[in-house]
Design a protein around this motif. Structure first.
Motif, PDB file in Angstrom:
ATOM      1  N   ALA A   1       0.807  -1.223   0.000  1.00 13.07           N
ATOM      2  CA  ALA A   1       0.000   0.000   0.000  1.00 13.07           C
ATOM      3  C   ALA A   1       0.843   1.278   0.000  1.00 13.07           C
ATOM      4  O   ALA A   1       1.973   1.300   0.484  1.00 13.07           O
ATOM      5  N   ASP A   2       0.236   2.335  -0.552  1.00 10.65           N
ATOM      6  CA  ASP A   2       0.837   3.669  -0.486  1.00 10.65           C
ATOM      7  C   ASP A   2       0.247   4.395   0.710  1.00 10.65           C
ATOM      8  O   ASP A   2      -0.798   4.001   1.234  1.00 10.65           O
ATOM      9  N   HIS A   3       0.885   5.495   1.119  1.00 13.20           N
ATOM     10  CA  HIS A   3       0.433   6.231   2.304  1.00 13.20           C
ATOM     11  C   HIS A   3       0.189   7.699   1.989  1.00 13.20           C
ATOM     12  O   HIS A   3       0.562   8.567   2.769  1.00 13.20           O
ATOM     13  N   GLY A   4      -0.400   7.968   0.840  1.00 14.82           N
ATOM     14  CA  GLY A   4      -0.687   9.352   0.478  1.00 14.82           C
ATOM     15  C   GLY A   4       0.599  10.147   0.386  1.00 14.82           C
ATOM     16  O   GLY A   4       1.551   9.729  -0.261  1.00 14.82           O
ATOM     17  N   ASP A   5       0.624  11.293   1.084  1.00 12.95           N
ATOM     18  CA  ASP A   5       1.839  12.117   0.992  1.00 12.95           C
ATOM     19  C   ASP A   5       2.825  11.785   2.105  1.00 12.95           C
ATOM     20  O   ASP A   5       3.802  12.482   2.303  1.00 12.95           O
ATOM     21  N   ARG A   6       2.563  10.695   2.839  1.00 11.79           N
ATOM     22  CA  ARG A   6       3.506  10.252   3.864  1.00 11.79           C
ATOM     23  C   ARG A   6       4.391   9.147   3.290  1.00 11.79           C
ATOM     24  O   ARG A   6       3.935   8.369   2.463  1.00 11.79           O
ATOM     25  N   THR A   7       5.605   9.070   3.784  1.00 13.10           N
ATOM     26  CA  THR A   7       6.467   7.955   3.386  1.00 13.10           C
ATOM     27  C   THR A   7       6.184   6.767   4.308  1.00 13.10           C
ATOM     28  O   THR A   7       5.653   6.941   5.412  1.00 13.10           O
ATOM     29  N   ARG A   8       6.575   5.599   3.873  1.00 11.65           N
ATOM     30  CA  ARG A   8       6.432   4.407   4.718  1.00 11.65           C
ATOM     31  C   ARG A   8       7.198   4.615   6.031  1.00 11.65           C
ATOM     32  O   ARG A   8       6.742   4.254   7.102  1.00 11.65           O
ATOM     33  N   ALA A   9       8.389   5.204   5.925  1.00  6.31           N
ATOM     34  CA  ALA A   9       9.216   5.430   7.123  1.00  6.31           C
ATOM     35  C   ALA A   9       8.497   6.331   8.130  1.00  6.31           C
ATOM     36  O   ALA A   9       8.556   6.100   9.341  1.00  6.31           O
ATOM     37  N   GLN A  10       7.817   7.354   7.629  1.00 10.72           N
ATOM     38  CA  GLN A  10       7.081   8.257   8.528  1.00 10.72           C
ATOM     39  C   GLN A  10       5.942   7.519   9.229  1.00 10.72           C
ATOM     40  O   GLN A  10       5.726   7.684  10.428  1.00 10.72           O
ATOM     41  N   VAL A  11       5.223   6.698   8.467  1.00 10.71           N
ATOM     42  CA  VAL A  11       4.103   5.953   9.039  1.00 10.71           C
ATOM     43  C   VAL A  11       4.611   4.951  10.078  1.00 10.71           C
ATOM     44  O   VAL A  11       4.038   4.807  11.163  1.00 10.71           O
ATOM     45  N   LEU A  12       5.714   4.267   9.759  1.00 12.21           N
ATOM     46  CA  LEU A  12       6.293   3.310  10.710  1.00 12.21           C
ATOM     47  C   LEU A  12       6.766   4.010  11.981  1.00 12.21           C
ATOM     48  O   LEU A  12       6.589   3.493  13.090  1.00 12.21           O
ATOM     49  N   ALA A  13       7.361   5.183  11.823  1.00 11.99           N
ATOM     50  CA  ALA A  13       7.843   5.932  12.981  1.00 11.99           C
ATOM     51  C   ALA A  13       6.675   6.325  13.885  1.00 11.99           C
ATOM     52  O   ALA A  13       6.751   6.214  15.113  1.00 11.99           O
ATOM     53  N   ARG A  14       5.575   6.756  13.262  1.00 11.56           N
ATOM     54  CA  ARG A  14       4.387   7.148  14.050  1.00 11.56           C
ATOM     55  C   ARG A  14       3.773   5.919  14.720  1.00 11.56           C
ATOM     56  O   ARG A  14       3.325   5.974  15.876  1.00 11.56           O
ATOM     57  N   ALA A  15       3.764   4.778  14.003  1.00 14.44           N
ATOM     58  CA  ALA A  15       3.246   3.535  14.587  1.00 14.44           C
ATOM     59  C   ALA A  15       4.083   3.160  15.812  1.00 14.44           C
ATOM     60  O   ALA A  15       3.541   2.754  16.851  1.00 14.44           O
ATOM     61  N   ALA A  16       5.397   3.313  15.703  1.00 17.10           N
ATOM     62  CA  ALA A  16       6.274   3.004  16.841  1.00 17.10           C
ATOM     63  C   ALA A  16       5.962   3.920  18.022  1.00 17.10           C
ATOM     64  O   ALA A  16       5.893   3.459  19.166  1.00 17.10           O
ATOM     65  N   ASP A  17       5.741   5.217  17.760  1.00 15.89           N
ATOM     66  CA  ASP A  17       5.370   6.144  18.847  1.00 15.89           C
ATOM     67  C   ASP A  17       4.102   5.661  19.551  1.00 15.89           C
ATOM     68  O   ASP A  17       4.016   5.665  20.777  1.00 15.89           O
ATOM     69  N   LEU A  18       3.118   5.244  18.765  1.00 22.30           N
ATOM     70  CA  LEU A  18       1.840   4.792  19.346  1.00 22.30           C
ATOM     71  C   LEU A  18       2.043   3.524  20.174  1.00 22.30           C
ATOM     72  O   LEU A  18       1.557   3.417  21.304  1.00 22.30           O
ATOM     73  N   LEU A  19       2.766   2.553  19.600  1.00 24.19           N
ATOM     74  CA  LEU A  19       2.979   1.275  20.294  1.00 24.19           C
ATOM     75  C   LEU A  19       3.807   1.442  21.561  1.00 24.19           C
ATOM     76  O   LEU A  19       3.606   0.741  22.548  1.00 24.19           O
ATOM     77  N   LEU A  20       4.751   2.378  21.513  1.00 25.58           N
ATOM     78  CA  LEU A  20       5.665   2.553  22.639  1.00 25.58           C
ATOM     79  C   LEU A  20       5.229   3.687  23.559  1.00 25.58           C
ATOM     80  O   LEU A  20       5.971   4.097  24.438  1.00 25.58           O
ATOM     81  N   ASN A  21       3.997   4.197  23.317  1.00 28.26           N
ATOM     82  CA  ASN A  21       3.445   5.223  24.201  1.00 28.26           C
ATOM     83  C   ASN A  21       4.334   6.447  24.293  1.00 28.26           C
ATOM     84  O   ASN A  21       4.555   6.976  25.377  1.00 28.26           O
ATOM     85  N   ARG A  22       4.885   6.841  23.170  1.00 25.32           N
ATOM     86  CA  ARG A  22       5.753   8.022  23.165  1.00 25.32           C
ATOM     87  C   ARG A  22       4.958   9.213  22.680  1.00 25.32           C
ATOM     88  O   ARG A  22       4.077   9.061  21.831  1.00 25.32           O
ATOM     89  N   PRO A  23       5.283  10.405  23.179  1.00 20.85           N
ATOM     90  CA  PRO A  23       4.616  11.593  22.645  1.00 20.85           C
ATOM     91  C   PRO A  23       4.879  11.677  21.142  1.00 20.85           C
ATOM     92  O   PRO A  23       5.924  11.217  20.681  1.00 20.85           O
ATOM     93  N   ARG A  24       3.947  12.248  20.432  1.00 28.68           N
ATOM     94  CA  ARG A  24       4.104  12.376  18.993  1.00 28.68           C
ATOM     95  C   ARG A  24       5.385  13.138  18.700  1.00 28.68           C
ATOM     96  O   ARG A  24       5.631  14.201  19.239  1.00 28.68           O
ATOM     97  N   GLN A  25       6.232  12.522  17.839  1.00 28.43           N
ATOM     98  CA  GLN A  25       7.465  13.204  17.463  1.00 28.43           C
ATOM     99  C   GLN A  25       7.288  13.739  16.042  1.00 28.43           C
ATOM    100  O   GLN A  25       6.466  13.232  15.297  1.00 28.43           O
TER     101      GLN A  25
END
Length: 190
Positions: free
Chosen positions: A162-186
Motif C-alpha cells: 500500500a501507499d500512504h498518500g503524501d507520507r512515506t512508509r518510514a514516517q508511518v512506521l515511525a508514528r506507529a512506533a510512537d503509538l505502540l511505545l506510548n511516546r509523545p508524537r514526534q
C-alpha cells in the motif's frame, strides 16, 4: 558471525544465502560447492548429509537473530523503548537477516520441525517485547496486545504494498512506533 569463517561456517553461510534467495530447495550441496569453489566431497568432511547442513543453518539463524541481537541491544543500552526499536531494526530491517527470516517462515508452512523452531524463536522475541513493554505498561492484556502489534508491524510491513498518500512508509512506521511505545508524537518530517 565473525569475520574469520571456518570452512564449515562458509558452507552454512552460503546455505543461508541460497535459502534466502530460493527457499530450502535452493540449498543444494553441488551448487554450494560451486559457489565456494570447492569439491562436493569436501562437504562431507563437515556434515553427515544435507539435513545436517539445514539443521546447522537453522542453528546459525536462531543464534544470530536472537542471541546476538539481544547481546547487542544489551551492550548498546538505552531505555527499554530504544531497546525494542533497536532489536526490531537489527532483526527485520537488516538486508541479511530479514530475507532469511521470511524464507524460514515460508519453509515452516511445509515442515513441522522448522515450524517448531520458528515458534521457539518467535516466542523468545515475544518474551523480549513483553519484558520491554512491561516496563512502561502494567496491564498484562495490553502488554500482550502491544507486543503482538509491534511484531506484526515489523514483519507485515514487508508484505504490504500500500501507499500512504503524501507520507512515506518510514514516517508511518515511525508514528506507529510512537503509538505502540506510548511516546509523545514526534515530528517525523511530515
Amino acid at each position: 558471525m565473525g569475520a574469520t569463517r571456518t570452512p564449515r561456517d562458509r558452507w552454512i553461510e552460503e546455505g543461508l544465502h541460497a535459502l534466502a534467495a530460493g527457499g530450502p530447495d535452493a540449498v543444494r550441496v553441488e551448487a554450494l560447492a560451486k559457489k565456494l569453489g570447492v569439491t562436493k566431497g569436501g562437504f562431507y568432511g563437515y556434515f553427515a548429509d544435507r539435513d545436517a547442513l539445514l539443521e546447522a543453518m537453522l542453528d546459525a539463524w536462531e543464534r544470530e537473530s536472537i542471541d546476538e541481537v539481544i547481546d547487542r541491544v544489551e551492550r548498546e543500552g538505552g531505555d527499554p523503548k530504544d531497546k525494542i526499536q533497536r532489536a526490531g531494526m537489527l532483526t527485520f530491517s537488516d538486508d541479511r537477516l530479514l530475507p532469511i527470516d521470511l524464507a524460514v517462515r515460508d519453509w515452516a508452512r511445509r515442515d513441522e520441525a522448522v515450524a517448531e523452531r520458528l515458534r521457539r524463536v518467535d516466542n523468545r522475541r515475544m518474551a523480549l517485547l513483553r519484558e520491554m513493554i512491561g516496563t512502561f505498561c502494567s496491564d498484562a492484556d495490553e502488554v500482550e496486545a502491544r507486543s503482538m502489534l509491534a511484531f506484526c508491524v515489523a514483519i507485515g510491513e514487508h508484505f504490504l504494498a500500500a501507499d500512504h498518500g503524501d507520507r512515506t512508509r518510514a514516517q508511518v512506521l515511525a508514528r506507529a512506533a510512537d503509538l505502540l511505545l506510548n511516546r509523545p508524537r514526534q515530528d517525523h518530517n511530515h
